[in-house]
Motif scaffolding. Structure first.
Motif, PDB file in Angstrom:
ATOM      1  N   LEU B  15    -101.806 102.421  -9.969  1.00 59.71           N
ATOM      2  CA  LEU B  15    -102.898 103.324 -10.625  1.00 59.71           C
ATOM      3  C   LEU B  15    -102.066 103.123 -11.831  1.00 59.71           C
ATOM      4  CD1 LEU B  15    -105.398 103.916  -8.166  1.00 59.71           C
ATOM      5  CD2 LEU B  15    -105.487 102.632 -10.113  1.00 59.71           C
ATOM      6  N   CYS B  16    -100.825 104.672 -11.739  1.00 54.65           N
ATOM      7  CA  CYS B  16    -100.348 105.201 -12.394  1.00 54.65           C
ATOM      8  C   CYS B  16     -99.436 104.794 -13.842  1.00 54.65           C
ATOM      9  CB  CYS B  16     -99.046 106.285 -11.780  1.00 54.65           C
ATOM     10  SG  CYS B  16    -100.227 107.577 -11.423  1.00 54.65           S
ATOM     11  N   LEU B  17     -98.437 103.785 -12.684  1.00 54.17           N
ATOM     12  CA  LEU B  17     -98.356 102.747 -13.596  1.00 54.17           C
ATOM     13  C   LEU B  17     -98.766 101.989 -15.295  1.00 54.17           C
ATOM     14  CD1 LEU B  17     -95.966 101.065 -11.401  1.00 54.17           C
ATOM     15  CD2 LEU B  17     -95.204 102.404 -13.293  1.00 54.17           C
ATOM     16  N   GLY B  18    -100.452 101.287 -14.151  1.00 52.03           N
ATOM     17  CA  GLY B  18    -101.117 100.695 -14.695  1.00 52.03           C
ATOM     18  C   GLY B  18    -101.479 101.124 -16.025  1.00 52.03           C
ATOM     19  N   LEU B  19    -101.541 102.376 -16.289  1.00 55.03           N
ATOM     20  CA  LEU B  19    -102.159 103.147 -17.109  1.00 55.03           C
ATOM     21  C   LEU B  19    -101.187 103.732 -18.029  1.00 55.03           C
ATOM     22  CD1 LEU B  19    -104.388 106.653 -15.071  1.00 55.03           C
ATOM     23  CD2 LEU B  19    -105.276 104.454 -16.729  1.00 55.03           C
ATOM     24  N   LEU B  20     -99.454 103.405 -17.758  1.00 55.69           N
ATOM     25  CA  LEU B  20     -99.029 103.633 -18.392  1.00 55.69           C
ATOM     26  C   LEU B  20     -98.416 102.509 -18.929  1.00 55.69           C
ATOM     27  CD1 LEU B  20     -96.197 105.918 -16.257  1.00 55.69           C
ATOM     28  CD2 LEU B  20     -97.140 106.827 -18.356  1.00 55.69           C
ATOM     29  N   VAL B  57    -102.983  91.691 -17.822  1.00 50.04           N
ATOM     30  CA  VAL B  57    -102.056  92.354 -16.632  1.00 50.04           C
ATOM     31  C   VAL B  57    -102.981  93.192 -16.203  1.00 50.04           C
ATOM     32  CG1 VAL B  57     -99.281  94.744 -16.661  1.00 50.04           C
ATOM     33  CG2 VAL B  57     -99.812  92.509 -17.206  1.00 50.04           C
ATOM     34  N   VAL B  58    -103.342  94.504 -16.709  1.00 48.83           N
ATOM     35  CA  VAL B  58    -103.686  96.036 -15.747  1.00 48.83           C
ATOM     36  C   VAL B  58    -104.979  95.714 -15.455  1.00 48.83           C
ATOM     37  CG1 VAL B  58    -104.692  97.975 -16.371  1.00 48.83           C
ATOM     38  CG2 VAL B  58    -102.642  97.326 -17.580  1.00 48.83           C
ATOM     39  N   LEU B  59    -105.882  94.878 -15.784  1.00 49.22           N
ATOM     40  CA  LEU B  59    -107.158  94.577 -15.161  1.00 49.22           C
ATOM     41  C   LEU B  59    -106.864  94.128 -13.944  1.00 49.22           C
ATOM     42  CD1 LEU B  59    -110.304  94.869 -17.955  1.00 49.22           C
ATOM     43  CD2 LEU B  59    -110.302  95.810 -15.542  1.00 49.22           C
ATOM     44  N   HIS B  60    -105.670  91.908 -14.437  1.00 52.15           N
ATOM     45  CA  HIS B  60    -105.808  91.330 -13.645  1.00 52.15           C
ATOM     46  C   HIS B  60    -105.258  91.797 -12.181  1.00 52.15           C
ATOM     47  CE1 HIS B  60    -103.920  87.772 -11.698  1.00 52.15           C
ATOM     48  NE2 HIS B  60    -104.812  86.929 -11.946  1.00 52.15           N
ATOM     49  N   GLY B  61    -104.485  92.620 -12.194  1.00 53.95           N
ATOM     50  CA  GLY B  61    -103.944  93.304 -11.042  1.00 53.95           C
ATOM     51  C   GLY B  61    -104.803  94.413 -10.489  1.00 53.95           C
ATOM     52  N   ASN B  62    -105.251  95.128 -11.244  1.00 54.16           N
ATOM     53  CA  ASN B  62    -106.356  95.968 -11.023  1.00 54.16           C
ATOM     54  C   ASN B  62    -107.224  95.048  -9.639  1.00 54.16           C
ATOM     55  OD1 ASN B  62    -105.332  99.005 -10.478  1.00 54.16           O
ATOM     56  ND2 ASN B  62    -105.512  98.185 -12.643  1.00 54.16           N
ATOM     57  N   ALA B  63    -107.620  94.306 -10.057  1.00 58.38           N
ATOM     58  CA  ALA B  63    -109.475  93.314  -9.995  1.00 58.38           C
ATOM     59  C   ALA B  63    -108.293  92.066  -8.082  1.00 58.38           C
ATOM     60  CB  ALA B  63    -110.175  92.236 -10.706  1.00 58.38           C
ATOM     61  N   ALA B  64    -106.878  92.150  -9.031  1.00 61.27           N
ATOM     62  CA  ALA B  64    -106.400  91.182  -7.440  1.00 61.27           C
ATOM     63  C   ALA B  64    -106.595  92.483  -6.273  1.00 61.27           C
ATOM     64  CB  ALA B  64    -104.731  90.896  -7.894  1.00 61.27           C
ATOM     65  N   GLY B  86    -116.474  90.450 -11.359  1.00 61.12           N
ATOM     66  CA  GLY B  86    -116.238  90.951 -12.867  1.00 61.12           C
ATOM     67  C   GLY B  86    -114.877  91.482 -13.456  1.00 61.12           C
ATOM     68  N   LEU B  87    -114.342  92.542 -12.792  1.00 59.26           N
ATOM     69  CA  LEU B  87    -113.003  93.127 -12.965  1.00 59.26           C
ATOM     70  C   LEU B  87    -112.471  92.028 -13.486  1.00 59.26           C
ATOM     71  CD1 LEU B  87    -112.134  95.768 -10.378  1.00 59.26           C
ATOM     72  CD2 LEU B  87    -112.306  95.668 -12.968  1.00 59.26           C
ATOM     73  N   MET B  88    -112.294  90.147 -12.679  1.00 63.43           N
ATOM     74  CA  MET B  88    -111.354  89.165 -13.591  1.00 63.43           C
ATOM     75  C   MET B  88    -112.303  88.926 -15.051  1.00 63.43           C
ATOM     76  SD  MET B  88    -109.164  88.425 -12.008  1.00 63.43           S
ATOM     77  CE  MET B  88    -108.236  88.532 -10.021  1.00 63.43           C
ATOM     78  N   LEU B  89    -112.982  89.067 -14.470  1.00 59.68           N
ATOM     79  CA  LEU B  89    -113.949  88.394 -15.983  1.00 59.68           C
ATOM     80  C   LEU B  89    -114.288  89.067 -16.844  1.00 59.68           C
ATOM     81  CD1 LEU B  89    -116.570  85.937 -17.353  1.00 59.68           C
ATOM     82  CD2 LEU B  89    -117.936  87.872 -16.705  1.00 59.68           C
ATOM     83  N   VAL B  90    -113.793  90.709 -17.237  1.00 62.60           N
ATOM     84  CA  VAL B  90    -113.645  91.494 -18.242  1.00 62.60           C
ATOM     85  C   VAL B  90    -111.910  90.894 -19.035  1.00 62.60           C
ATOM     86  CG1 VAL B  90    -113.235  93.295 -18.859  1.00 62.60           C
ATOM     87  CG2 VAL B  90    -115.049  93.178 -17.523  1.00 62.60           C
ATOM     88  N   GLY B  91    -110.849  91.059 -17.798  1.00 65.79           N
ATOM     89  CA  GLY B  91    -109.672  90.723 -18.535  1.00 65.79           C
ATOM     90  C   GLY B  91    -109.970  89.863 -18.897  1.00 65.79           C
TER      91      GLY B  91
END
Lengths: 249, 249
Positions: B15-20, B57-64, B86-91
């Protein structure tokens, strides 16, 4: 366990893609970048892509697949551990030579070392590769390594091996991108008009990515794994079986 | 199954790396590349890295990772399938917007489309992402999809999902490399002298790679998976249990 047709098809595909990678990277360096030369010539650089693609991608990928080849399953695992470690060592030496030629080329032309993102990712890849090889040697080939160290190291070793292959793909594609931008237009046509060299090197990039993804795909298939017979593997299987039992009851 | 401390530490790291990643890519576009603008301005391009890093990257990774978060395990899987889709669709929408801005920017300045290796890998990534989303919807969310299609699709879906993340990392790092080479020296100092922009964008590249590797690491840990309770999962567990039993006897 019977080896499946699916494995043989995918493995043959990985071998073909690996050979095509070697062919394409050698042709790119020799046909469009002026060929090869040893220390002291600007052509020394042209060894860099060939050595990196051979060592970090093709040899590393093939070494990772050694245990999956069904004809090795009837032989002692120790023999194939030595083959795996030997191929990895050759791959590592080629990648270190690949680093040497690029540093020597930079020194000769008074260019800055390690400024680009490609070089940062590339140097990290080779450093992790070195660490992985040393730990693998200590854990799996030294007879005196404790069983608990060996069994804790195994999942980490598998995971880091895949990470090195992914880092290698990223290094190679960013390296091809960097080189094509740096030599942009030097052979007459700009990269943006997609001359034959551009198309060829782009296609090399796609081949490298395809090879890496096919190897990672083979590694991810649990039922293509070498059937384990060693003591440490039976321990892992017992744990697996117990966990599956708990799921069902 | 109790969620482990190791998972929480690794998940927090992701989560921290994604935000960074989001912070760094936005800062790069706004502080060094002149900020953002809509259609018709050369600054339109600056949306491209932000949209791609966010979506691919960030949304796809978090959705996974959605199914791995332990607090979701007590809730119905169907709910989290919808969150995942839904997250994948937004990504996916963000990555299509990212493609739109770069095509529009090229059109405005009369630049060639799709000539670089980065663009070839990038367009393949988005195409595979689209196919994966449609097949995922058909297989896992349509109530009428046959169970055999669903159970055959599952391992392919997992494998292709990881491949898309790897392709996204390759696309992003090669994109940053390409951009840094194209704008080389435009803000005074050449990239090879490693100005602050160069260091910052290189570091962004390393953050993206680290995020991707941490997400792939979490996905590779079998014992961090959501405990399966659905009918289709019990079938898989039964097969696993039988295979472990056969290994031992």
């Amino acid at each position: 366990m019977r080896p499946s047709l699916g494995f043989y098809v995918t493995y043959t595909l990985s071998l073909c893609l690996g050979l095509l990678c070697l062919l394409f990277v050698s042709c790119w360096s020799s046909l469009w970048r002026g060929g090869f030369s040893w220390t002291g010539s600007p052509l020394e650089f042209n060894w860099h892509p060939v050595l990196m693609v051979s060592g970090l991608v093709v040899l590393h990928g093939n070494a990772a697949l050694v245990y999956r080849v069904p004809f090795t399953w009837r032989q002692r695992k120790q023999t194939w551990k030595l083959v795996h470690a030997g191929l990895m060592l050759v791959g590592f030496i080629l990648s270190v030579l690949g680093l040497y030629v690029v540093f020597d080329y930079h020194r000769g032309l008074n260019l800055t070392h390690l400024y680009s993102l490609h070089s940062w990712v590339g140097i990290c890849t080779v450093a992790v590769f070195a660490l992985q090889w040393i730990l693998g040697l200590a854990g799996f080939l030294f007879p005196c390594s404790p069983l608990c160290f060996r069994s804790n190291l195994k999942p980490v070793h598998v995971c880091v091996g895949k990470a090195i292959l992914i880092l290698s793909l990223i290094s190679c594609v960013s390296g091809i991108t960097e080189k094509l931008q740096l030599v942009n237009g030097s052979s007459g046509e700009p990269y943006s008009s997609l001359p034959v060299e551009g198309k060829f090197a782009n296609f090399l990039g796609l081949l490298i990515v395809s090879f890496g993804l096919v190897v990672l795909g083979i590694l991810s298939k649990d039922n293509w794994q070498r059937p384990e017979t060693d003591g440490e593997a039976i321990h892992v299987n017992k744990t697996l079986s117990r966990s599956a039992f708990l799921h069902l009851h």
